[in-house]
Design a protein around this motif. Sequence first.
Motif, mmCIF file in Angstrom:
data_model
loop_
_atom_site.group_PDB
_atom_site.id
_atom_site.type_symbol
_atom_site.label_atom_id
_atom_site.label_comp_id
_atom_site.label_asym_id
_atom_site.label_seq_id
_atom_site.Cartn_x
_atom_site.Cartn_y
_atom_site.Cartn_z
ATOM 1 N N GLY A 368 2.725 -16.445 -2.878
ATOM 2 C CA GLY A 368 2.064 -15.296 -3.463
ATOM 3 C C GLY A 368 3.013 -14.319 -4.114
ATOM 4 N N VAL A 369 2.453 -13.210 -4.547
ATOM 5 C CA VAL A 369 3.208 -12.137 -5.192
ATOM 6 C C VAL A 369 2.832 -10.833 -4.493
ATOM 7 C CG1 VAL A 369 3.332 -13.308 -7.412
ATOM 8 C CG2 VAL A 369 1.401 -11.788 -6.925
ATOM 9 N N ARG A 370 3.762 -9.872 -4.537
ATOM 10 C CA ARG A 370 3.520 -8.600 -3.866
ATOM 11 C C ARG A 370 4.242 -7.489 -4.597
ATOM 12 N NH1 ARG A 370 0.440 -8.184 0.034
ATOM 13 N NH2 ARG A 370 0.369 -6.396 1.446
ATOM 14 N N MET A 371 3.627 -6.310 -4.620
ATOM 15 C CA MET A 371 4.224 -5.110 -5.176
ATOM 16 C C MET A 371 4.366 -4.088 -4.047
ATOM 17 S SD MET A 371 4.712 -5.695 -8.425
ATOM 18 C CE MET A 371 4.997 -4.027 -9.056
ATOM 19 N N THR A 372 5.542 -3.463 -3.981
ATOM 20 C CA THR A 372 5.822 -2.506 -2.905
ATOM 21 C C THR A 372 6.415 -1.241 -3.503
ATOM 22 O OG1 THR A 372 6.289 -4.329 -1.386
ATOM 23 C CG2 THR A 372 7.038 -2.131 -0.728
ATOM 24 N N SER A 373 5.909 -0.081 -3.082
ATOM 25 C CA SER A 373 6.455 1.180 -3.572
ATOM 26 C C SER A 373 7.743 1.511 -2.831
ATOM 27 C CB SER A 373 5.441 2.309 -3.400
ATOM 28 O OG SER A 373 5.209 2.571 -2.031
ATOM 29 N N LEU A 374 8.598 2.289 -3.487
ATOM 30 C CA LEU A 374 9.917 2.593 -2.937
ATOM 31 C C LEU A 374 9.844 3.575 -1.777
ATOM 32 C CD1 LEU A 374 13.031 2.294 -3.276
ATOM 33 C CD2 LEU A 374 12.920 4.249 -4.837
ATOM 34 N N GLU A 375 8.956 4.527 -1.826
ATOM 35 C CA GLU A 375 8.909 5.616 -0.849
ATOM 36 C C GLU A 375 8.463 5.105 0.521
ATOM 37 O OE1 GLU A 375 9.247 8.439 1.351
ATOM 38 O OE2 GLU A 375 9.798 8.960 -0.715
ATOM 39 N N GLU A 376 9.384 5.111 1.510
ATOM 40 C CA GLU A 376 9.081 4.549 2.821
ATOM 41 C C GLU A 376 8.092 5.392 3.621
ATOM 42 O OE1 GLU A 376 13.481 3.649 1.918
ATOM 43 O OE2 GLU A 376 12.102 5.351 1.738
ATOM 44 N N ARG A 377 8.112 6.700 3.423
ATOM 45 C CA ARG A 377 7.251 7.563 4.229
ATOM 46 C C ARG A 377 5.820 7.625 3.701
ATOM 47 N NH1 ARG A 377 10.081 10.433 7.986
ATOM 48 N NH2 ARG A 377 12.353 10.367 7.771
ATOM 49 N N ASN A 378 5.600 7.228 2.486
ATOM 50 C CA ASN A 378 4.266 7.175 1.893
ATOM 51 C C ASN A 378 4.198 5.888 1.066
ATOM 52 O OD1 ASN A 378 3.117 10.036 2.480
ATOM 53 N ND2 ASN A 378 5.169 10.414 1.656
#
Length: 590
Positions: A368-378
């Motif tokens: 699969g594929v996945r997108m992850t935001s950089l901000e760890e707290r949000n």
Amino acid sequence: MGVDASTPTATTPPASASPAPDSEPSGARHVERALAYRVVVDAPANLRGVLAASVDLVRWESYADMTPELFDELVRVAPAEAQEAAATEGYFSAKATVSIDRAAKPVGVTLHVDAGPPTIVREVDLVVTGPAASAADARAMIDALRSDWPLPQGSAFTQAAWQDAKSRAVTLASSGPYAAAKITASKARVDPTTDRADLSVTIDSGPAFRFGALAIRGLQRYAPDLVGRYTGFAPGDPWSRSTLDQFVRRLNGTGYFASVQASLDDDTAHAAAAPVHVAVIEAPPRRVEAGVGFSTDTAFRGNLSYRDVDFASRAIQMHVDARIESKLQSAAIRFVAPPATNGWSASTFADIERTDIAGLVTQTGSAGVRMTSLEERNQWQYGAAMYEDEQHPADAEAVSSHALFVDVQRVWRRVDDLTSPTRGYSVLLGAGAGVPGISTRAFERVVGHFAAWWPFGRDWSAYFRAEGGAVLAASRDGIPSTLLFRTGGDTTVRGYAFESLGVHEGNAIVPGRYYEAASVELTRWLNPTLGIATFVDAGNAFDRMADFRAAIGYGIGARVRTPIGPFRLDLAYGEQSKQVRLHFSVGLAF
């Protein structure tokens, strides 16, 4: 009652020792005039260490060339030295005397110290001057300076605590945005007649700082903009030490660098756009690792991994992993791109896994594929993956299924430390669905996780966790096992074997459509890193809400705070299993 004071063997005489006359042979003098003595320190236990380190009469007890003249001089100055040492610990009315038994061999010396009452802080006057004094957005910082001041009214005053309190106040004041904050005046007025201390501290905030451009040193393989993608701040944003620390932590975690250091230029002339100096040492891009180990969940294991963090010379990270355990075998490959300018990172993966747990053998492949935001707290994540799955329960019919699963996940982390939190909470919510027509059957899946940490008193902390999940479908048939639920083990319900709680089918425990689990833990910290915990866990996985029966586990354990997260060693009893099990784990599962 006195105690013997141990001192290091002297190798050079104290400053008050006088050289011998040239006319007298030194060797003869040492033999005829050397004096041996033994000191007993009669003082409160909390002062004995500082007295032994500060009073020359105690420090030079083992000096081999001691003379009667030097001994008499050390005896003469010892009371003043003892009173000065006691004052550093907050005893400003201490009295000290020395008694000598010259008939004893070696000569007996007793240093008597009557400490008197400790000095107590009576008043604290903490003033902030400079731009922060009139800035509305600095009010919270000033309030925190006063409420978190480590030497409040009624506390015992010591010199070490006084210095530490001032240092901590400056650290807090300069944590953002007033990076150049400094103490301009401080005074501790001690009244030895009343044993009270009045403290005053003035902190000049200096101007509010804002982040400027990055000034990067040490790059050879990578472009400067790669470093900039991990900042989490833009030029013109208010300065914050926690933001800079987060930036460094992100860079260290990428694998691109062996070392990262970053600092703000705190020259007040640059406050409006303060440069951020970043020094990096690049790590070798390729690495092979192999290891063996043991965990109480999956028993013995061996693993082999290969990393290339500069795949195709584009700073794309390739991870290849193979793992063989007693209950689980897997192989996986993953490609992770650095964050784009919008703060999102893309990844692709493919893996295969075989498990043999609680009478159920599963074989699962996914990609699969996945997108992850950089901000760890949000943090946001979303993605899509195709699953192919086979389940072989003992003494039951094998089933196969497939699904194209799309999902979104949101995490809120409101904790003081992302690696080893001691205060705050985290929340995870996720939702997804099996796409109709491409999946064996259509379904929806939701999960939730809540964890909270509370310190109370100086040596106690509490931890609470609650989690649950549901697969919304008429039946679990046709749903890949990895998207269903089992529980039990080191990080879920202790006192039970790994994933041994679920739905009984034949002689196997198979995953169900629902699960619920909770845990309450109380820890007594013996020191900043080591603690003893007691806990209660409850949970289970099931197929119908009416079938839920909580499996209870409880026990005691050891806790160690480490740089990679908390280490836990637990002894737990499972009421349902009627077994005592040993569990250990490292790190957190958000």
